[in-house]
Structures are given as C-alpha cells and as structure tokens.
Scaffold this motif. Structure first.
Motif, mmCIF file in Angstrom:
data_model
loop_
_atom_site.group_PDB
_atom_site.id
_atom_site.type_symbol
_atom_site.label_atom_id
_atom_site.label_comp_id
_atom_site.label_asym_id
_atom_site.label_seq_id
_atom_site.Cartn_x
_atom_site.Cartn_y
_atom_site.Cartn_z
ATOM 1 N N LYS A 25 -8.295 -0.021 1.711
ATOM 2 C CA LYS A 25 -8.663 0.519 3.020
ATOM 3 C C LYS A 25 -7.664 1.616 3.384
ATOM 4 O O LYS A 25 -6.453 1.413 3.327
ATOM 5 C CB LYS A 25 -8.645 -0.578 4.086
ATOM 6 C CG LYS A 25 -9.000 -0.079 5.485
ATOM 7 C CD LYS A 25 -9.021 -1.221 6.495
ATOM 8 C CE LYS A 25 -10.245 -2.090 6.314
ATOM 9 N NZ LYS A 25 -10.353 -3.135 7.376
ATOM 10 N N ALA A 26 -8.178 2.786 3.737
ATOM 11 C CA ALA A 26 -7.339 3.912 4.142
ATOM 12 C C ALA A 26 -7.418 4.091 5.661
ATOM 13 O O ALA A 26 -8.515 4.126 6.230
ATOM 14 C CB ALA A 26 -7.780 5.189 3.439
ATOM 15 N N ILE A 27 -6.277 4.198 6.311
ATOM 16 C CA ILE A 27 -6.210 4.275 7.779
ATOM 17 C C ILE A 27 -5.486 5.545 8.176
ATOM 18 O O ILE A 27 -4.406 5.849 7.655
ATOM 19 C CB ILE A 27 -5.475 3.050 8.367
ATOM 20 C CG1 ILE A 27 -6.200 1.760 7.954
ATOM 21 C CG2 ILE A 27 -5.375 3.131 9.885
ATOM 22 C CD1 ILE A 27 -5.355 0.817 7.187
ATOM 23 N N SER A 28 -6.078 6.298 9.105
ATOM 24 C CA SER A 28 -5.418 7.449 9.723
ATOM 25 C C SER A 28 -5.270 7.149 11.206
ATOM 26 O O SER A 28 -6.226 6.707 11.860
ATOM 27 C CB SER A 28 -6.235 8.729 9.525
ATOM 28 O OG SER A 28 -6.368 9.032 8.152
ATOM 29 N N GLY A 71 0.817 -1.205 0.000
ATOM 30 C CA GLY A 71 0.000 0.000 0.000
ATOM 31 C C GLY A 71 0.849 1.253 0.000
ATOM 32 O O GLY A 71 2.030 1.252 -0.363
ATOM 33 N N GLU A 72 0.237 2.353 0.420
ATOM 34 C CA GLU A 72 0.910 3.653 0.449
ATOM 35 C C GLU A 72 1.009 4.121 1.908
ATOM 36 O O GLU A 72 0.191 3.752 2.754
ATOM 37 C CB GLU A 72 0.119 4.654 -0.373
ATOM 38 C CG GLU A 72 -0.045 4.223 -1.830
ATOM 39 C CD GLU A 72 -1.277 4.794 -2.497
ATOM 40 O OE1 GLU A 72 -1.250 4.909 -3.727
ATOM 41 O OE2 GLU A 72 -2.250 5.106 -1.779
ATOM 42 N N TYR A 73 2.021 4.951 2.198
ATOM 43 C CA TYR A 73 2.214 5.414 3.576
ATOM 44 C C TYR A 73 2.638 6.877 3.565
ATOM 45 O O TYR A 73 3.470 7.290 2.743
ATOM 46 C CB TYR A 73 3.286 4.583 4.274
ATOM 47 C CG TYR A 73 3.539 5.001 5.716
ATOM 48 C CD1 TYR A 73 2.733 4.513 6.732
ATOM 49 C CD2 TYR A 73 4.555 5.901 6.035
ATOM 50 C CE1 TYR A 73 2.943 4.908 8.047
ATOM 51 C CE2 TYR A 73 4.763 6.303 7.342
ATOM 52 C CZ TYR A 73 3.954 5.805 8.349
ATOM 53 O OH TYR A 73 4.157 6.193 9.643
ATOM 54 N N SER A 74 2.038 7.649 4.445
ATOM 55 C CA SER A 74 2.419 9.052 4.613
ATOM 56 C C SER A 74 2.612 9.331 6.092
ATOM 57 O O SER A 74 1.718 9.069 6.910
ATOM 58 C CB SER A 74 1.337 9.984 4.048
ATOM 59 O OG SER A 74 1.212 9.818 2.649
ATOM 60 N N HIS A 75 3.772 9.880 6.438
ATOM 61 C CA HIS A 75 4.105 10.210 7.827
ATOM 62 C C HIS A 75 3.731 11.664 8.104
ATOM 63 O O HIS A 75 3.966 12.552 7.281
ATOM 64 C CB HIS A 75 5.612 10.002 8.038
ATOM 65 C CG HIS A 75 6.066 10.274 9.439
ATOM 66 N ND1 HIS A 75 5.648 9.524 10.515
ATOM 67 C CD2 HIS A 75 6.914 11.222 9.938
ATOM 68 C CE1 HIS A 75 6.215 9.976 11.615
ATOM 69 N NE2 HIS A 75 6.987 11.008 11.292
ATOM 70 N N ASN A 76 3.128 11.897 9.284
ATOM 71 C CA ASN A 76 2.773 13.253 9.721
ATOM 72 C C ASN A 76 1.853 13.962 8.714
ATOM 73 O O ASN A 76 2.141 15.056 8.233
ATOM 74 C CB ASN A 76 4.039 14.091 9.953
ATOM 75 C CG ASN A 76 4.543 13.958 11.370
ATOM 76 O OD1 ASN A 76 3.887 13.383 12.233
ATOM 77 N ND2 ASN A 76 5.733 14.483 11.630
ATOM 78 N N ILE A 106 -0.139 12.528 13.351
ATOM 79 C CA ILE A 106 -1.049 11.623 12.631
ATOM 80 C C ILE A 106 -0.326 11.029 11.416
ATOM 81 O O ILE A 106 0.290 11.753 10.632
ATOM 82 C CB ILE A 106 -2.325 12.364 12.175
ATOM 83 C CG1 ILE A 106 -3.093 12.896 13.391
ATOM 84 C CG2 ILE A 106 -3.216 11.427 11.351
ATOM 85 C CD1 ILE A 106 -4.294 13.745 13.024
ATOM 86 N N ASP A 107 -0.402 9.717 11.286
ATOM 87 C CA ASP A 107 0.138 9.011 10.121
ATOM 88 C C ASP A 107 -1.024 8.397 9.341
ATOM 89 O O ASP A 107 -2.065 8.065 9.909
ATOM 90 C CB ASP A 107 1.097 7.897 10.553
ATOM 91 C CG ASP A 107 2.245 8.433 11.410
ATOM 92 O OD1 ASP A 107 2.697 9.558 11.140
ATOM 93 O OD2 ASP A 107 2.672 7.724 12.341
ATOM 94 N N ALA A 108 -0.826 8.247 8.060
ATOM 95 C CA ALA A 108 -1.880 7.680 7.209
ATOM 96 C C ALA A 108 -1.283 6.651 6.267
ATOM 97 O O ALA A 108 -0.160 6.814 5.792
ATOM 98 C CB ALA A 108 -2.584 8.780 6.422
ATOM 99 N N TRP A 109 -2.046 5.588 6.026
ATOM 100 C CA TRP A 109 -1.600 4.595 5.052
ATOM 101 C C TRP A 109 -2.818 3.888 4.460
ATOM 102 O O TRP A 109 -3.945 4.034 4.933
ATOM 103 C CB TRP A 109 -0.629 3.592 5.667
ATOM 104 C CG TRP A 109 -1.215 2.612 6.643
ATOM 105 C CD1 TRP A 109 -1.711 1.370 6.376
ATOM 106 C CD2 TRP A 109 -1.334 2.779 8.062
ATOM 107 N NE1 TRP A 109 -2.140 0.762 7.526
ATOM 108 C CE2 TRP A 109 -1.914 1.592 8.574
ATOM 109 C CE3 TRP A 109 -1.004 3.819 8.955
ATOM 110 C CZ2 TRP A 109 -2.173 1.427 9.923
ATOM 111 C CZ3 TRP A 109 -1.255 3.644 10.303
ATOM 112 C CH2 TRP A 109 -1.840 2.458 10.772
ATOM 113 N N SER A 110 -2.561 3.166 3.395
ATOM 114 C CA SER A 110 -3.624 2.374 2.777
ATOM 115 C C SER A 110 -3.100 0.977 2.499
ATOM 116 O O SER A 110 -1.892 0.766 2.363
ATOM 117 C CB SER A 110 -4.102 3.014 1.469
ATOM 118 O OG SER A 110 -3.064 3.017 0.498
#
Length: 495
Positions: free
Chosen positions: A474-477, A119-124, A129-133
C-alpha cells in the motif's frame, strides 16, 4: 482405529467419513484420516475470518515471538515428528530429520518479520507532502501440500503467511497427514490464537472448496504439474493469488573433466534419497562423451547394489519404501516401459524383497543406460528410485537437451572447468542451478522455484518471495494543512 482429525479454531474435529493411512514399510493400514468436505472448509474459513482482524492488528514483533517459541517446540519434539513422517511416508528417519530441519529454517526466517515488513519512506515528495509504503496481509490464505515432504513443505508456507498477519488453512496430503497436524498443535502451544492456523483433511472435495471459496484470498500449492496447472487455472479464475509448484525432470550434466568418484557419490543421494520421491531428485545424468558415461556407470553400479533398504523407522538405512502400493506399481510400470523402449537396465531393483516386510512398497535402485529423449522414462517424472543416463557429445548439446525439456525445476553440472560452469549457469533455462551441488535447494532466506512447467505463478516459495506473496503493498501520500495552501482548483495531472 485412530483418526487423524481436522484442527479448526483450536479444536480437534473428527469426520463421519475417513480415508485409510498406510505404513509403506508393512503395507498395513495404521490409522484413518478425516475426509473433509465443503462444510468442513466453511467452518475453517469462518474461524480464520473471525481471527483475522485481531491477528492483523497484532504487532509484527509479537507475531515473531510466537515463531520463536514455535521453533523451540519443533526442536524439542523433533524425534516424535520424525517418527510420524517416516511411519506414514516410508522415508528413513535420517531423511525425515533433514526434512524437518530445513522446515525449521523457514520458521527462523519468519522470526525476522518485523524487519521484512519494513516499508519505504520519502520526506517532502512535494510541498509539505510525505510518501511511504507498507506491506499489509491479504486475509485468509491456504496451502495445499504434497505427500513427499509432509513436515517441510507446510513449513515453507504458513510460518511466513502467519508472521505477515494472515490467517491460514492447511490441506495436507491424505497419504501422510499426521505430522502436519502434530506441527499445527505445537503452533497453538507456542501461543498462536485460535483460528489463526487451521488444518482441514481430505481429498479432492476439500481442495475444490478452498479454491472456490471467495474468502480465501491466496493459495499456495506443491505437487505434480497437471494438478498444479489445474489449481492455478481454477484459483486464478476465482480471483485468487496463486503459486503452484509442479513437477520436474532434473538433469545432472557430467563433463569429461569431472571428479567421477565425487559425482557418483553425490548422485547416489540425489537420485535415490527418499526413494526418488523429491521434486529436486536428479533423475537424468547427461554424460558428455562415452568415457564419462562408462566411468560414471561403473562407479555407481556397486554403490547401487550396496544400498541399505528397509523400513524407514529403523536407523542406518539409505532408502525406505515408496509411499503407496499404487505409486510403487506406477514406478514399476515406468521401468517396464523403459526396457520395452530399448533402454539398457544396468541396475534392476524391481524384485527387491525386504525380509520381514514382504508386503511393503519397496523398489530397489534402478539405473538405465542408453536412454534417448523420445523415451517416456526421459520425458516424464517417474518420482521413484530410477536414474537415466543420456549420452551426448558436447556441453552445448547437454544444455540444449536440458533447455528443450518441458520442466525447468533444478539442474547441476559436474566439472572442474570454471569457464564451462559460468557458461552453463548463464545459459541453462532452469530455476535452481548447482555447480558440483546435485540438490541446489535454496536456503530459507532465498526462494525456491523452477521455470517453465515446474511453476505456475510469478512468485517462488518461501524466502523473500513469500513476503511478497502473502502481503500486498500500500502506497500512501500525505499532506497536513499548513501555511501553504492551494488557492485554486488544479485540473492537470499532479507533478
């Protein structure tokens, strides 16, 4: 007589009722296939549902290991599988081997599923808050496959579906079901847990049960356009994700500057290979100018007369029989209709007899000239060894003619002109395009699918689209408590 059975939860299950399976080269019934029903489908669904939680939780790398072993077993057993395909379908063993190899390519692609599911990942993305899918399997999914590729088309579907973590129910064609069953057995030998892969045999009742069962979350189908549209409508109405690949009327445009000898040679295979029973078969040659048409026909006529036709299980042949007597008669009906409509039949394969196989379902290569767009042989998919030549005056007219057809599966252009090729590729409204390549079937790491009434659904078969079709994002924060805390309630939309 031997019965080709269901394969449910790792076991062979027979049925009280059965359907005949013929050898097209002889016309003889060689075995029977179990005729499933709603109860059969319910058993398969129960097995697939029970197997799903553990298979969902199996790491993708371990799922890939099953695919690696499966690929090896397919290669080791290829001769037996090819004989089964040829015996029940009628195509030559060389053609069946090519089919199987293209199916194995999809297994190879599924071996890379750990990379494909990343999936994809973004920090801060916000304070703390971190977000990924990620991509998660759907659950129980199903495939309904046609008679013309009994090994390859199922391998378009379930290797990736299973590698993505789903469990699968396959409904192969009742006309040539045994190869699909044999391949499923090899998957079990490769270490796939019971219930992850199931095969249910039968006809319409089996299909309708799969479409109506709520537990089946997605259905992939390949077949004729009327059935594809019906399956898409019924499955979608039941809340399922559906991809339904339908029929075709594939045009090859031949420009005056084309290498006519090369075009004739490649069109022979594209039009008459597998007796024309391919959704990517070229069935219309659109020649720009009378000179191009005359030269192409003159080059093809002697080649058609020299076609080696016989029982597909024998080696060294160009073409085998059609799949059933009913389908042979349907093809012959189209030829009669073309003659009655005024098309010129310059190569006539209607009276072909193969010595020693007089009861086989054979039709020789047929070539029509002077075909016009209002003729039924131009408008409808014949699915037999029939090539129609249409004459036009320009490339623009050829493009407009192709774009006006209801189907948009495959097409190709024969030319030495790069500018014409680029314009053709840009303007043609068809899903798969070849430039001097008459059968532009994408390799396994691309995706297969047409436009217009050749595909119902948003995603194509196999390749990257298969990963999207058999999973949902699925996107998670996430934020963990820290020294930064919100001191009051906020009612505006977060930004």
């Amino acid at each position: 007589m031997q019965q080709t059975t269901h394969w449910i939860n790792g076991e062979h299950l027979s049925e009280a009722s059965s359907l005949p399976v013929s050898n097209p080269s002889t016309g003889e019934t060689i075995r029977e296939v179990a005729d499933g029903n709603a109860e059969t489908v319910a058993r398969a669904v129960a097995a697939a549902e029970a197997a799903f939680p553990a298979w969902h939780d199996t790491p993708p790398a371990k799922r890939a290991q099953v695919m690696y072993r499966f690929k090896q077993l397919l290669e080791e057993h290829s001769e037996r599988l090819v004989q089964l395909v040829s015996e029940e379908h009628g195509k030559t063993v060389e053609d069946a081997m090519g089919e199987l190899k293209r199916g194995i390519e999809n297994v190879e692609y599924a071996c890379g599923v750990p990379e494909l599911l990343k999936g994809e990942y973004s920090h801060n993305t916000g304070p703390g808050i971190d977000a990924w899918s990620n991509f998660q399997p759907l659950g129980v999914v199903a495939g309904i496959t046609p008679f013309n590729f009994p090994a390859m088309v199922p391998l378009w579907m379930y290797p990736m579906a299973i590698a993505c973590g789903n469990t699968f129910i396959l409904k192969p064609s009742e006309k040539d079901p045994t190869a699909a069953l044999a391949v499923a057995e090899l998957l079990a030998e490769a270490g796939l847990p019971n219930g992850v892969m199931n095969v249910v045999q039968g006809g319409r009742e089996t299909v309708e049960a799969l479409l109506d069962t709520p537990a089946v979350k997605a259905v992939s189908f390949v077949g004729s356009t009327p059935i594809a549209e019906a399956i898409y409508s019924r499955g979608s109405a039941a809340g399922k994700r559906v991809q339904a690949l339908g029929g075709a009327k594939n045009h090859a445009i031949v420009l005056p500057d084309a290498d006519i000898d090369n075009a004739a040679n490649t069109l022979m295979g594209a039009a008459y290979g597998s007796a024309g029973e391919r959704c990517m078969a070229i069935s219309v040659a659109v020649c720009v100018g009378d000179d191009a048409a005359d030269r192409l026909i003159a080059a093809m006529q002697p080649k058609i007369a020299e076609l080696k036709i016989g029982p597909g299980t024998e080696k060294g042949l160009d073409m085998g029989a059609l799949v059933t007597a009913e389908h042979r008669d349907k093809v012959l009906g189209y030829i009669e209709d073309g003659v009655a409509a005024g098309a010129k039949l310059v190569a006539d394969g209607r009276n072909l007899k193969v010595a020693g196989h007089e009861d086989g379902f054979f039709v020789g290569g047929c070539l029509f000239d002077q075909v016009t767009p209002e003729m039924r042989i131009y408008q409808e998919e014949i699915f037999g060894p029939v090539l129609c030549v249409v004459r036009v005056d320009s490339l623009d007219e050829a493009i407009a003619l192709t774009n006006a057809h209801e189907y948009g599966n495959g097409t190709c252009l024969f030319t030495r002109d790069g500018e014409a090729a680029r314009r053709f590729a840009d303007q043609i409204e068809v899903g798969m395009v070849g430039i001097n390549v008459p059968l532009p079937v994408p390799v396994a790491y691309h995706s297969f699918g047409g436009w217009k009434r050749s595909l119902f659904g948003d995603l194509h078969a196999y390749g990257p689209d298969a990963v999207r079709f058999y999973t949902r994002r699925k996107a998670i924060s996430q934020r963990w408590p820290s020294s930064f805390e919100t001191s009051h309630a906020e009612f505006s939309f977060p930004s």
